[in-house]
Design a protein around this motif. Structure first.
Motif, PDB file in Angstrom:
ATOM      1  N   GLY A  75       6.400  94.888  37.118  1.00  0.00           N
ATOM      2  CA  GLY A  75       5.198  94.717  37.916  1.00  0.00           C
ATOM      3  C   GLY A  75       3.947  94.951  37.097  1.00  0.00           C
ATOM      4  O   GLY A  75       2.926  95.392  37.631  1.00  0.00           O
ATOM      5  N   THR A  76       4.017  94.650  35.820  1.00  0.00           N
ATOM      6  CA  THR A  76       2.920  94.881  34.886  1.00  0.00           C
ATOM      7  C   THR A  76       2.024  93.647  34.801  1.00  0.00           C
ATOM      8  O   THR A  76       2.270  92.631  35.448  1.00  0.00           O
ATOM      9  CB  THR A  76       3.501  95.217  33.500  1.00  0.00           C
ATOM     10  N   VAL A  77       0.980  93.696  33.966  1.00  0.00           N
ATOM     11  CA  VAL A  77       0.065  92.562  33.838  1.00  0.00           C
ATOM     12  C   VAL A  77       0.770  91.383  33.183  1.00  0.00           C
ATOM     13  O   VAL A  77       1.769  91.537  32.463  1.00  0.00           O
ATOM     14  CB  VAL A  77      -1.205  92.942  33.042  1.00  0.00           C
ATOM     15  N   HIS A  78       0.252  90.182  33.437  1.00  0.00           N
ATOM     16  CA  HIS A  78       0.925  88.946  33.029  1.00  0.00           C
ATOM     17  C   HIS A  78       1.319  88.931  31.552  1.00  0.00           C
ATOM     18  O   HIS A  78       2.424  88.504  31.206  1.00  0.00           O
ATOM     19  CB  HIS A  78       0.026  87.738  33.289  1.00  0.00           C
ATOM     20  N   THR A  79       0.421  89.354  30.686  1.00  0.00           N
ATOM     21  CA  THR A  79       0.658  89.229  29.252  1.00  0.00           C
ATOM     22  C   THR A  79       1.770  90.139  28.747  1.00  0.00           C
ATOM     23  O   THR A  79       2.234  89.970  27.616  1.00  0.00           O
ATOM     24  CB  THR A  79      -0.628  89.514  28.469  1.00  0.00           C
ATOM     25  N   THR A  80       2.205  91.100  29.551  1.00  0.00           N
ATOM     26  CA  THR A  80       3.295  91.991  29.134  1.00  0.00           C
ATOM     27  C   THR A  80       4.649  91.537  29.661  1.00  0.00           C
ATOM     28  O   THR A  80       5.679  92.092  29.274  1.00  0.00           O
ATOM     29  CB  THR A  80       3.039  93.434  29.620  1.00  0.00           C
ATOM     30  N   HIS A  81       4.671  90.536  30.540  1.00  0.00           N
ATOM     31  CA  HIS A  81       5.940  90.130  31.131  1.00  0.00           C
ATOM     32  C   HIS A  81       6.957  89.701  30.088  1.00  0.00           C
ATOM     33  O   HIS A  81       8.104  90.162  30.098  1.00  0.00           O
ATOM     34  CB  HIS A  81       5.716  88.988  32.127  1.00  0.00           C
ATOM     35  N   ALA A  82       6.567  88.801  29.196  1.00  0.00           N
ATOM     36  CA  ALA A  82       7.523  88.267  28.228  1.00  0.00           C
ATOM     37  C   ALA A  82       8.067  89.350  27.293  1.00  0.00           C
ATOM     38  O   ALA A  82       9.283  89.491  27.162  1.00  0.00           O
ATOM     39  CB  ALA A  82       6.896  87.119  27.443  1.00  0.00           C
ATOM     40  N   PRO A  83       7.202  90.141  26.623  1.00  0.00           N
ATOM     41  CA  PRO A  83       7.778  91.138  25.716  1.00  0.00           C
ATOM     42  C   PRO A  83       8.638  92.184  26.418  1.00  0.00           C
ATOM     43  O   PRO A  83       9.684  92.578  25.889  1.00  0.00           O
ATOM     44  CB  PRO A  83       6.549  91.775  25.058  1.00  0.00           C
ATOM     45  N   LEU A  84       8.231  92.615  27.603  1.00  0.00           N
ATOM     46  CA  LEU A  84       9.033  93.608  28.317  1.00  0.00           C
ATOM     47  C   LEU A  84      10.341  93.012  28.819  1.00  0.00           C
ATOM     48  O   LEU A  84      11.385  93.673  28.798  1.00  0.00           O
ATOM     49  CB  LEU A  84       8.236  94.205  29.471  1.00  0.00           C
ATOM     50  N   ALA A  85      10.305  91.765  29.277  1.00  0.00           N
ATOM     51  CA  ALA A  85      11.540  91.119  29.739  1.00  0.00           C
ATOM     52  C   ALA A  85      12.517  90.935  28.585  1.00  0.00           C
ATOM     53  O   ALA A  85      13.724  91.168  28.735  1.00  0.00           O
ATOM     54  CB  ALA A  85      11.225  89.787  30.398  1.00  0.00           C
ATOM     55  N   HIS A  86      12.014  90.522  27.410  1.00  0.00           N
ATOM     56  CA  HIS A  86      12.889  90.400  26.240  1.00  0.00           C
ATOM     57  C   HIS A  86      13.514  91.753  25.900  1.00  0.00           C
ATOM     58  O   HIS A  86      14.723  91.837  25.625  1.00  0.00           O
ATOM     59  CB  HIS A  86      12.095  89.880  25.041  1.00  0.00           C
ATOM     60  N   GLY A 102       6.293  83.781  32.348  1.00  0.00           N
ATOM     61  CA  GLY A 102       5.601  83.716  31.074  1.00  0.00           C
ATOM     62  C   GLY A 102       4.215  83.150  31.264  1.00  0.00           C
ATOM     63  O   GLY A 102       3.976  82.382  32.200  1.00  0.00           O
ATOM     64  N   VAL A 103       3.282  83.510  30.412  1.00  0.00           N
ATOM     65  CA  VAL A 103       1.924  82.976  30.505  1.00  0.00           C
ATOM     66  C   VAL A 103       1.896  81.504  30.114  1.00  0.00           C
ATOM     67  O   VAL A 103       1.136  80.720  30.670  1.00  0.00           O
ATOM     68  CB  VAL A 103       0.967  83.802  29.622  1.00  0.00           C
ATOM     69  N   ALA A 104       2.745  81.116  29.190  1.00  0.00           N
ATOM     70  CA  ALA A 104       2.819  79.732  28.717  1.00  0.00           C
ATOM     71  C   ALA A 104       4.253  79.229  28.863  1.00  0.00           C
ATOM     72  O   ALA A 104       5.195  80.019  28.873  1.00  0.00           O
ATOM     73  CB  ALA A 104       2.380  79.650  27.254  1.00  0.00           C
ATOM     74  N   PRO A 105       4.434  77.913  28.973  1.00  0.00           N
ATOM     75  CA  PRO A 105       5.793  77.368  29.117  1.00  0.00           C
ATOM     76  C   PRO A 105       6.744  77.795  28.001  1.00  0.00           C
ATOM     77  O   PRO A 105       7.928  78.032  28.258  1.00  0.00           O
ATOM     78  CB  PRO A 105       5.564  75.862  29.112  1.00  0.00           C
ATOM     79  N   ALA A 106       6.236  77.892  26.772  1.00  0.00           N
ATOM     80  CA  ALA A 106       7.119  78.285  25.666  1.00  0.00           C
ATOM     81  C   ALA A 106       7.665  79.685  25.881  1.00  0.00           C
ATOM     82  O   ALA A 106       8.841  79.957  25.589  1.00  0.00           O
ATOM     83  CB  ALA A 106       6.361  78.204  24.341  1.00  0.00           C
ATOM     84  N   GLU A 107       6.834  80.597  26.393  1.00  0.00           N
ATOM     85  CA  GLU A 107       7.314  81.947  26.692  1.00  0.00           C
ATOM     86  C   GLU A 107       8.411  81.915  27.745  1.00  0.00           C
ATOM     87  O   GLU A 107       9.424  82.623  27.631  1.00  0.00           O
ATOM     88  CB  GLU A 107       6.163  82.823  27.186  1.00  0.00           C
ATOM     89  N   THR A 108       8.198  81.115  28.769  1.00  0.00           N
ATOM     90  CA  THR A 108       9.183  80.997  29.843  1.00  0.00           C
ATOM     91  C   THR A 108      10.499  80.437  29.308  1.00  0.00           C
ATOM     92  O   THR A 108      11.580  80.962  29.605  1.00  0.00           O
ATOM     93  CB  THR A 108       8.635  80.098  30.959  1.00  0.00           C
ATOM     94  N   ASP A 109      10.420  79.382  28.509  1.00  0.00           N
ATOM     95  CA  ASP A 109      11.627  78.773  27.945  1.00  0.00           C
ATOM     96  C   ASP A 109      12.390  79.760  27.063  1.00  0.00           C
ATOM     97  O   ASP A 109      13.632  79.819  27.108  1.00  0.00           O
ATOM     98  CB  ASP A 109      11.262  77.535  27.129  1.00  0.00           C
ATOM     99  N   ASP A 169     -10.040  89.151  33.554  1.00  0.00           N
ATOM    100  CA  ASP A 169      -9.973  89.443  32.126  1.00  0.00           C
ATOM    101  C   ASP A 169      -9.114  88.393  31.422  1.00  0.00           C
ATOM    102  O   ASP A 169      -7.903  88.325  31.639  1.00  0.00           O
ATOM    103  CB  ASP A 169      -9.369  90.838  31.917  1.00  0.00           C
ATOM    104  N   PRO A 170      -9.708  87.573  30.556  1.00  0.00           N
ATOM    105  CA  PRO A 170      -8.902  86.586  29.823  1.00  0.00           C
ATOM    106  C   PRO A 170      -7.824  87.236  28.957  1.00  0.00           C
ATOM    107  O   PRO A 170      -6.775  86.624  28.726  1.00  0.00           O
ATOM    108  CB  PRO A 170      -9.938  85.861  28.954  1.00  0.00           C
ATOM    109  N   ALA A 171      -8.060  88.463  28.505  1.00  0.00           N
ATOM    110  CA  ALA A 171      -7.096  89.131  27.632  1.00  0.00           C
ATOM    111  C   ALA A 171      -5.788  89.463  28.344  1.00  0.00           C
ATOM    112  O   ALA A 171      -4.758  89.656  27.693  1.00  0.00           O
ATOM    113  CB  ALA A 171      -7.710  90.406  27.050  1.00  0.00           C
TER     114      ALA A 171
END
Length: 327
Positions: A75-86, A102-109, A169-171
């Protein structure tokens, strides 16, 4: 008689409002219990754990190193989803991740490929999918009740209390499209799939209000014979109404999204012969239901769930990226 399986042990990552809602929903789940809380700050994790009755707390690394955690809710901010899920998948945990995966399709894939490789469930937490009414919606569409689909209109939007924080926040990949617009987009993807439309969805028009992030946005999406108009906002309230029209009738749903505590339960079906029927189901806790779906997949050795399969998660990610790029 076979003894009932022990309830799975959940760790929640993040100590914000949506995580608190998930924790409050867990007692309604049949197959899992809250066991641990993780946050970047161990003291904050401990305070959250104490407030919600979790026996274990620590940093992300500390919790992932434990062998008494079966599944992780992110339940963290979007940009942390991929690294934490990995990291969670590497640690052998099932993952239920708040949208977007993922923030981008490549992250999701990459995440889908990782989960497939290690053989663990990875579920994007579109809670509106996990309830009796969306099951009925799938049945109506797949069964041809509306005929061949032609139009879909849907929206979701709100006016944030402040322009500070992650939403603006764009970051942290803030903005309306990733935070709320993912709901209408995922519905378009789902409806097309339930109708058997195999054509790749395309964003054919988009506009909106853009500052540091996208604050309001509209898009027209085509999927084969279906034209969908979607809208979202974080600076203005928008209707939560959805209308799906086909050659045999239309279905109006006042609020297909439901809420964090109660699933959607009703729609109005208008057939071409002039008859009108209210379609209604019971309600459940959608966050408890998505938690149970994740654990049932883990126990069955499945990597994905029927309510939000990977093909739809990936298609949603591609559409979201196209919508953002079109602005």
């Amino acid at each position: 008689m076979t003894a009932p399986a022990a309830r799975a042990r959940w760790a929640v990552f993040g100590a914000g409002a949506i995580t608190a809602d998930f924790v409050r929903a867990l007692p309604a789940a049949e197959h899992g219990v809250l066991h641990a809380v993780a946050a970047r700050d161990a003291d904050r994790a401990r305070a959250f754990a104490d407030a919600h009755g979790a026996p274990v707390a620590g940093t992300y690394e500390q919790i992932l190193a434990r062998d008494d955690v079966d599944a992780v809710y992110l339940g963290t901010v979007h940009t942390t989803h991929a690294p934490l899920a990995h990291a969670a998948l590497d640690a052998g945990k099932a993952v239920l991740c708040e949208k977007p995966l993922g923030v981008a399709p490549a992250e999701t894939d990459e995440l889908v490929a990782h989960a497939d490789r290690v053989g663990l469930p990875l579920v994007e937490a579109f809670k509106y999918r996990f309830a009796p009414f969306p099951a009925l919606l799938r049945q109506l569409i797949a069964g041809g009740t509306l005929g061949e689909l032609r139009e879909l209109e849907t929206s979701i939007g709100f006016a944030a209390d402040t322009r500070e924080g992650r939403l603006f926040d764009p970051a942290t990949a803030g903005g309306a499209i990733l935070d709320a617009g993912c709901y209408p987009v995922s519905l378009v993807v789902g409806v097309a799939a339930w109708a058997g439309i195999a054509t790749e969805p395309v964003v054919v028009a988009a506009d909106g209000v853009v500052g540091a992030v996208d604050e309001q946005a509209r898009a027209t999406i085509t999927v084969g014979p279906l034209t969908a108009r979607v809208a979202t906002a974080i600076t203005a309230p928008l209707p939560r109404r959805t209308v799906i029209r086909g050659t045999a009738g239309e279905l109006e749903i006042p609020n297909v999204w439901g809420s964090r505590v109660e699933s959607a339960d009703a729609g109005i079906l208008r057939r071409r012969d002039g008859s009108v029927e209210e379609v209604r189901t019971g309600t459940i806790s959608p966050m408890a239901a998505e938690a149970d779906a994740t654990i049932l997949a883990l126990r069955a050795g499945r990597r994905e769930v029927a309510e939000m399969p990977w093909a739809q998660t990936r298609a949603t990610a591609r559409l979201l990226a196209a919508w953002r790029a079109a602005l």
